[in-house]
Motif scaffolding. Structure first.
Motif, short mmCIF file in Angstrom:
data_model
loop_
_atom_site.label_atom_id
_atom_site.label_comp_id
_atom_site.label_asym_id
_atom_site.label_seq_id
_atom_site.Cartn_x
_atom_site.Cartn_y
_atom_site.Cartn_z
N VAL A 1 -13.03 -4.90 38.94
CA VAL A 1 -12.99 -5.62 38.61
C VAL A 1 -12.76 -4.93 36.55
O VAL A 1 -12.64 -5.10 36.01
N ASN A 2 -13.35 -3.96 36.57
CA ASN A 2 -12.53 -3.48 35.58
C ASN A 2 -11.84 -2.53 34.67
O ASN A 2 -11.20 -2.23 35.42
N GLN A 3 -11.21 -3.27 33.36
CA GLN A 3 -10.89 -3.61 33.03
C GLN A 3 -9.75 -2.09 32.84
O GLN A 3 -9.51 -2.38 32.46
N GLN A 4 -10.50 -1.01 32.23
CA GLN A 4 -9.89 0.63 32.30
C GLN A 4 -8.63 0.67 33.58
O GLN A 4 -8.23 1.33 33.68
N ASP A 5 -9.22 0.52 34.65
CA ASP A 5 -9.15 0.91 35.48
C ASP A 5 -7.73 -0.13 36.58
O ASP A 5 -6.56 0.79 36.65
N LEU A 6 -7.75 -1.40 35.83
CA LEU A 6 -7.15 -2.57 36.14
C LEU A 6 -5.73 -2.15 35.10
O LEU A 6 -4.85 -2.07 35.43
N ALA A 7 -6.05 -1.56 33.44
CA ALA A 7 -4.97 -0.99 32.99
C ALA A 7 -4.47 0.49 33.71
O ALA A 7 -3.24 0.12 33.27
N ARG A 8 -5.53 1.15 34.06
CA ARG A 8 -4.72 2.40 34.57
C ARG A 8 -3.82 2.45 35.61
O ARG A 8 -2.39 2.65 35.18
N PHE A 9 -3.89 0.91 36.77
CA PHE A 9 -3.54 0.82 37.48
C PHE A 9 -1.76 0.10 37.28
O PHE A 9 -1.55 0.18 37.66
N PRO B 1 -8.63 6.17 50.96
CA PRO B 1 -8.70 7.67 50.65
C PRO B 1 -7.65 8.68 50.56
O PRO B 1 -5.98 8.27 50.17
N HIS B 2 -8.02 10.01 50.31
CA HIS B 2 -6.91 10.93 50.34
C HIS B 2 -5.89 11.23 48.75
O HIS B 2 -5.82 12.25 47.89
N MET B 3 -5.18 9.76 48.40
CA MET B 3 -4.65 9.24 47.54
C MET B 3 -4.68 8.03 46.83
O MET B 3 -4.43 7.51 47.72
N ASP B 4 -5.56 7.70 45.78
CA ASP B 4 -5.54 6.16 45.75
C ASP B 4 -4.29 5.33 45.06
O ASP B 4 -3.04 6.13 44.91
N GLY B 5 -4.13 4.43 44.43
CA GLY B 5 -3.01 3.77 44.58
C GLY B 5 -2.81 3.32 43.21
O GLY B 5 -1.53 3.74 43.16
N ILE B 6 -3.21 4.24 42.41
CA ILE B 6 -3.15 4.58 40.86
C ILE B 6 -2.02 6.29 41.13
O ILE B 6 -0.89 6.00 40.38
N ALA C 1 -0.65 0.78 33.80
CA ALA C 1 0.78 1.17 33.52
C ALA C 1 0.87 1.95 34.89
O ALA C 1 1.77 3.29 34.38
N ALA C 2 0.86 2.54 35.37
CA ALA C 2 0.93 3.71 36.65
C ALA C 2 2.37 2.73 37.44
O ALA C 2 3.83 3.89 37.97
N GLY C 3 2.91 1.46 37.10
CA GLY C 3 3.87 0.80 37.26
C GLY C 3 3.86 -0.37 38.50
O GLY C 3 5.64 -0.47 38.59
N LEU C 4 3.16 -0.48 38.51
CA LEU C 4 3.17 -1.83 39.10
C LEU C 4 3.94 -3.25 38.63
O LEU C 4 3.87 -3.14 37.22
N ASN C 5 4.82 -4.23 39.21
CA ASN C 5 4.64 -5.21 38.99
C ASN C 5 4.54 -6.44 38.55
O ASN C 5 4.67 -7.64 38.07
#
Length: 116
Positions: A67-75, A36-41, A77-81
């Motif tokens: 499992v949405n590929q666009q959401d996973l790509a955005r996540f 809520p409020h601010m998502d993980g991305i 790209a946000a800077g995950l290791n």
């Protein structure tokens, strides 16, 4: 086997997670994509843009059942290791933690000497 100790701190949303990271150094973050409020991305993007080096460089393991590929790509790209889909295998999670924190013990003195 080496024993490690840890303290886990939980934040209810991305905003609280960022505040916690600014207040005190943390070795690793588990970031859920949906909060809520601010998502993980957005929280990961903000974390990576922090002017505080101990915040911006904190390793982040992203967790999601999405499992949405666009959401996973955005996540990612946000800077995950690392991105791990739920449900995940505990052994794989532990291996990623060890890799990110370099917690592996040297297997022999030869390995230690080679790394020096």
């Amino acid at each position: 086997m080496i024993q490690h100790q840890c303290t886990v701190r939980e934040a209810a949303d991305g905003e609280k997670a960022l505040q916690t990271l600014q207040d005190q150094h943390h070795d690793l973050v588990f970031m859920d994509m949906v909060m809520p409020h601010m998502d993980g991305i957005e929280a990961t993007r903000t974390l990576r843009a922090s002017p505080l080096p101990w915040v911006a460089s904190t390793p982040v393991i992203g967790l999601t059942a999405n499992v949405n590929q666009q959401d996973l790509a955005r996540f990612e790209a946000a800077g995950l290791n690392v991105l791990m889909l739920k449900p995940f295998e505990p052994e794989k999670l532990c291996a990623q933690i060890e890799r990110l924190l370099d917690l592996r013990a040297p297997s022999s003195t030869t390995d230690s000497a080679t790394k020096a």
